[in-house]
Scaffold this active site. Sequence first.
Site, PDB file in Angstrom:
ATOM      1  N   CYS A 172       0.838  -1.199   0.000  1.00  0.00           N
ATOM      2  CA  CYS A 172       0.000   0.000   0.000  1.00  0.00           C
ATOM      3  C   CYS A 172       0.875   1.253   0.000  1.00  0.00           C
ATOM      4  O   CYS A 172       1.698   1.434   0.906  1.00  0.00           O
ATOM      5  CB  CYS A 172      -0.928  -0.004   1.207  1.00  0.00           C
ATOM      6  N   ARG A 209      -6.301  -3.251 -11.881  1.00  0.00           N
ATOM      7  CA  ARG A 209      -7.023  -2.227 -12.639  1.00  0.00           C
ATOM      8  C   ARG A 209      -7.627  -2.764 -13.926  1.00  0.00           C
ATOM      9  O   ARG A 209      -8.652  -2.263 -14.387  1.00  0.00           O
ATOM     10  CB  ARG A 209      -6.083  -1.058 -12.951  1.00  0.00           C
TER      11      ARG A 209
END
Length: 631
Positions: free
Chosen positions: A345, A470
């Site tokens: 992250c 994505r």
Amino acid sequence: MAEGAVEVPADSGAGGDSGASVLERGVAPIKPQYLTTKEHFHGFLEAKGREKLCQDSEAGDPDGADNAEPEAKRIRLEDGQPEAAVEPGKQPQAPKRARGQNKSRPHMKPTQYDQNRLCPSLIQESPAKCFFGDRCRFLHDVVRYLETKPPDLGPRCVLFETFGRCPYGVTCRFAGAHLGPEGQNLVLEELLARGAHMPPLRNALDKTLQRQLRKRQDPAELGAGSPVQTCGPLTDEDTVRLRPCEKKRLDISDKLYLAPLTTCGNLPFRRICKRFGADVTCGEMAMCTNLLQGQTSEWALLRRHPCEDIFGVQLEGGFPDTMAKCAELLNRTIEVDFVDINVGCPIDLVYKKGGGCALMNRPAKFQQIVRGMSQVLDVPLTVKIRTGVQEHANLAHRLLPELRAWGAALVTLHGRSREQRYTKLADWQYIGQCVEAASPMPLFGNGDILSYEDANRAKQTGVAGIMIARGALLKPWLFTEIKEQRHWDISSSERLDILRDFTHYGLEHWGSDTQGVEKTRRFLLEWLSFLCRYVPVGLLEVLPQRINERPPYYLGRDYLETLMASQQAADWIRIRFGEPERGRAGRGPGHPMPRLTHARLYPLSPHSEMLLGPVPPNFAFLPKHKANAYK
């Protein structure tokens, strides 16, 4: 929209040396006959939205008689403010391009609905009286509640028609479909007799467990229900932990792994991806401190649908003690196939607290977390990392042999550093070098997979499998393309079916009351901010579309396809269903679908309709994309 996109005048056509066919870096290579300008694109959508044109006028014809309104009368979409009239002889100024997230946008959550909320004892039709009695802060008068309740969104309820009973009763936003003359909740006996019921969601937070967590009890004493007193002699299973060789194996080699996507990787979206061929799914990133505090919103990220046959959860934290306690708690209370540690992250909120990518620069803490969690878990432990923190200082190849010794069963490597975020392409050459460093531990690769060609090139590096992030947001049917090794020129009506199914799954998961409808609207809009970047296969001059290529302004093969290409949320409210002039190939005029409206979406049940109100003047627009918020 990428800067410097090719903008071809509407009357340029496909021939001549207009330069439309010249491939430009960072811009999707769309066929010249579909290219248009920004003004003509929005003018075409506005004209179609105000008047019903003939079906024989093709949406992809730039020379069609579809004139936009004058510039002075149009609403500037970037900031929602009307443009000033342009004086004669002066060149109108180009609107300032909106960048980043619009954090100052007004939040239009209907807080007035919370003032008269019905007591849960009445919603669930409990035979016993309210536990709080006169001290209850909720409303107990059903008649008064119905007087203040907002109007229904449609005449039919998807939960009632699918399962025979709507558990939300009078609070359902489609309650007119299943309420009797006296406000009683009706049931369909035929469906109930056939055994139709809502599929049970696993890994839900038990109220008893939540109370124990809020009292800060030891995770070793916690269970999914009330503590049960046992008797009899102790066995090895009571006192001896499983050895690493005795734990359940995680064999997912050559399987398609849907990445744990923050915000968009919710349960309804995962159901869509499972339907299109995703093999492995993982819940959204959950913070271990919030789980140990018993926060309902954080535990909701761990829920698992029955269709998710291989499912894991992802934890984030920067301290070995809390991560080990959280792993021990989940090991006792939920049903998963693996637990993943988020060490990739990049956002500051996580990084500055020592979690996410920060653990790659804290090898001592990293080792304690992996070893501690591996000791208390009965399921395999996996880790997701990046190449490093700085752009030119790769660390993954040094950490992978250590992770194997610490107890990790599998590692996923995202081919970018924290500093890069998503500004450059993933380094698959470096991922291939890390495969040898990780051997014999399996290594999955992640980054820039948007076609089956990308997946094939990724597999040539020697990785055990690929993780798709994505790419699944832009086109969830990517899993089908990879498995069937083909490009799917999906129609606008088929894409619309996907949105309809998502709204049905959302109503089933979050509920059909006001709160559930609001959540479904929100998450569908978040997903649409990615879906609008997809370019149909039939419009591309060169296949396949690359993930770093942004589409220029183009007119699709029908009105709906053009509408779905808009990156302005104001155009998404025009998406509506059941009208023949919208260019839905292969569908009759009465085909039922949901509608989108305002800054949120009104997902409806089958065969339902809803009246659209006017767009509010302070309409809030979503950012064009929020890729940096995703791991």
